[in-house]
Write an enzyme that holds these catalytic residues in place. Structure first.
Site, PDB file in Angstrom:
ATOM      1  N   SER A  94      51.785  63.362  -2.645  1.00  0.00           N
ATOM      2  CA  SER A  94      50.426  63.798  -2.996  1.00  0.00           C
ATOM      3  C   SER A  94      50.093  65.239  -2.609  1.00  0.00           C
ATOM      4  CB  SER A  94      49.398  62.850  -2.381  1.00  0.00           C
ATOM      5  OG  SER A  94      49.473  61.571  -2.971  1.00  0.00           O
ATOM      6  N   GLY A 142      50.934  64.035   7.086  1.00  0.00           N
ATOM      7  CA  GLY A 142      50.882  62.965   8.067  1.00  0.00           C
ATOM      8  C   GLY A 142      51.957  63.176   9.117  1.00  0.00           C
ATOM      9  N   ASN A 295      58.708  59.853   9.733  1.00  0.00           N
ATOM     10  CA  ASN A 295      57.410  60.152   9.131  1.00  0.00           C
ATOM     11  C   ASN A 295      56.529  58.891   9.150  1.00  0.00           C
ATOM     12  OD1 ASN A 295      58.973  58.842   7.030  1.00  0.00           O
ATOM     13  ND2 ASN A 295      57.377  59.488   5.622  1.00  0.00           N
ATOM     14  N   PRO A 296      55.262  58.985   8.748  1.00  0.00           N
ATOM     15  CA  PRO A 296      54.326  57.860   8.945  1.00  0.00           C
ATOM     16  C   PRO A 296      54.741  56.529   8.338  1.00  0.00           C
ATOM     17  CG  PRO A 296      53.094  59.843   8.514  1.00  0.00           C
ATOM     18  CD  PRO A 296      54.533  60.200   8.328  1.00  0.00           C
ATOM     19  N   CYS A 297      55.448  56.538   7.227  1.00  0.00           N
ATOM     20  CA  CYS A 297      55.829  55.260   6.614  1.00  0.00           C
ATOM     21  C   CYS A 297      57.286  54.905   6.790  1.00  0.00           C
ATOM     22  CB  CYS A 297      55.478  55.287   5.140  1.00  0.00           C
ATOM     23  SG  CYS A 297      53.707  55.386   4.847  1.00  0.00           S
ATOM     24  N   GLY A 298      57.981  55.647   7.623  1.00  0.00           N
ATOM     25  CA  GLY A 298      59.341  55.295   8.002  1.00  0.00           C
ATOM     26  C   GLY A 298      60.417  55.657   7.003  1.00  0.00           C
ATOM     27  N   GLU A 299      60.081  56.438   5.951  1.00  0.00           N
ATOM     28  CA  GLU A 299      61.123  56.756   4.962  1.00  0.00           C
ATOM     29  C   GLU A 299      62.132  57.782   5.470  1.00  0.00           C
ATOM     30  OE1 GLU A 299      57.268  56.752   2.283  1.00  0.00           O
ATOM     31  OE2 GLU A 299      57.822  57.473   4.269  1.00  0.00           O
TER      32      GLU A 299
END
Length: 428
Positions: A94, A142, A295-299
């Site tokens: 985004s 993030g 990173n925030p979502c673990g990717e």
């Protein structure tokens, strides 16, 4: 294949008879609503000042602009990127849409920031890092953090003669601060907190989101070690280590900790788990740092101050009418997506008040290329999701994506030079 892409670019630019912003883009009503609410640029009065086509062209031109510095045709590349985006074969994260061509100019979604066990003097100290994290979130990014270097709750603090707050206490401080910050003015900040499974406060960490609404601005993950997994398999106790001095604080039964993780994950989806030793065995730059957080979502695993722009190839746009995979089209999409993300490293304006972020980004030039639409492609091909056939199909897809992304990166390095930190890396 980069030479073929150059030819395609030249043919594309020769065939264009109108501005890309005049081209028709098939968008659903839902897609238009999302674009208008979150991504199209607005004036000082909050009125939309661009069309979806103009948005895509803005992003394509900004990301293609670095080509000029390498003696390449930025206008031709912009057209290729525009076609890639508007055909929905690839989508970046985004902030690339919200930041490209704006005064902020920050294009990456994912950051990892270090936290040292210090209240003031260390530039990566607890509150120094909180300041940096707030600046990152204001630009649309993030953050991921490892709280594992903080001394346990109750440990003595020599300078103040008091006792330590502990990782979870400072996690709550960060959470409250981030609750007041709207990420890039469009959404709340996404964050990841990691604590090693051998930290003395691990049980408090696992339980810290047990009540609905607690620490609502963070995902949390336990950093699992090989030693813990061996103790779990043998149903043994393992050491909890005080990171302040390396002393054994106490011992816990591994099964007890694992059961706590499972129970809380079943209740509300957290904590997740991250396998630290596994990640570091494939760390591409072990000479720079050990990986501690994602990173925030673990990717994406990242080192201190590192960031990356994520993007996904949309597999749903790569099916053939006969129910197969359009492999040549997928190859082209992967190659262009790799070039797009690599250009973001140069096009990004980062966070000007935190020079460590740009330095880390240019040193390793990390990108995050993934996929979406795998389930759609499997449905189109008549393959049941989760079946052995589906697992093999997914493995083939990802090996294909990885191979062509790696090959494109190698070819790009032959034209533009390798990333500066290659000496000592696994690619050296």
């Amino acid at each position: 294949m980069l030479e073929q892409i150059d030819v395609i670019a030249e043919e594309t630019i020769d065939s264009v008879s109108s501005s890309p912003v005049e081209w028709d883009i098939p968008l659903s009503d839902n897609a238009l609503t999302v674009l208008e609410k979150r991504y199209l640029l607005r004036d000082a009065n909050g009125e939309t000042i661009e069309t979806p086509a103009e948005m895509f062209w803005r992003v394509a031109r900004v990301v293609a602009a670095p080509d000029t510095g390498y003696g390449e045709d930025a206008e031709a590349k912009a057209l290729l990127f525009y076609n890639l985006l508007t055909s929905f074969r690839f989508m970046p994260n985004s902030p690339t849409f919200t930041g490209a061509g704006t005064p902020l100019g920050q294009l990456a979604a994912c950051f990892v920031l270090p936290i040292q066990d210090d209240m003031g003097r260390d530039p990566a100290g607890i509150f120094s890092t909180l300041r940096v994290a707030a600046l990152v979130q204001q630009t649309g990014g993030g953050n991921g953090f490892s709280f594992s270097r903080l001394r346990p709750k109750g440990a003595r603090v020599k300078t103040s003669k008091g006792v330590a707050t502990g990782p979870v206490g400072f996690l709550r401080v960060y959470d409250r601060a981030f609750g007041e910050i709207a990420q890039g003015g469009t959404r709340r900040g996404a964050n990841m907190a990691v604590l090693r499974v051998d930290h003395p406060d691990i049980l408090e960490f696992i339980r810290c989101k047990g009540a609905e609404g607690d620490i609502s601005n963070f995902n949390i993950s336990v950093g699992i070690t090989d030693g813990f997994m061996r103790a779990l398999e043998a149903d043994e106790e393992y050491d909890l280590i005080n990171p302040q001095d390396g002393s054994v604080w106490k011992r816990l039964r591994a099964r007890t900790v694992f059961d706590e993780i499972a129970a809380h994950a079943h209740r509300n989806g957290e904590p997740g788990v991250l396998f630290l030793d596994t990640a570091n065995r494939s760390n591409p730059v072990p000479h720079l740092y050990a990986l501690e957080a994602t990173n925030p979502c673990g990717e994406q695993w990242l080192g201190p101050y590192e960031n990356c722009c994520l993007g996904s190839v949309n597999l749903a746009q790569h099916a053939t009418p006969a129910g197969g995979v359009d492999w040549p089209k997928l190859q082209e999409s992967v190659e262009l997506a790799t070039l797009f993300l690599d250009n973001v490293v140069d096009a990004n304006r980062y966070v000007p008040t935190v020079p460590e972020i740009e330095e880390a980004a240019r040193r390793a030039r990390r990108i995050g290329l993934g996929i979406m639409g795998l389930g759609d492609l499997m449905f189109h091909a008549g393959i049941r999701y989760g079946s052995p056939e589906g697992e093999e199909f997914a493995a083939q897809i990802m090996e294909f994506v990885r191979f062509h992304a790696m090959r494109t990166s190698i070819q790009q390095a032959s034209r533009r030079g390798a990333f500066p930190a290659i000496r000592g890396s696994i690619y050296d």
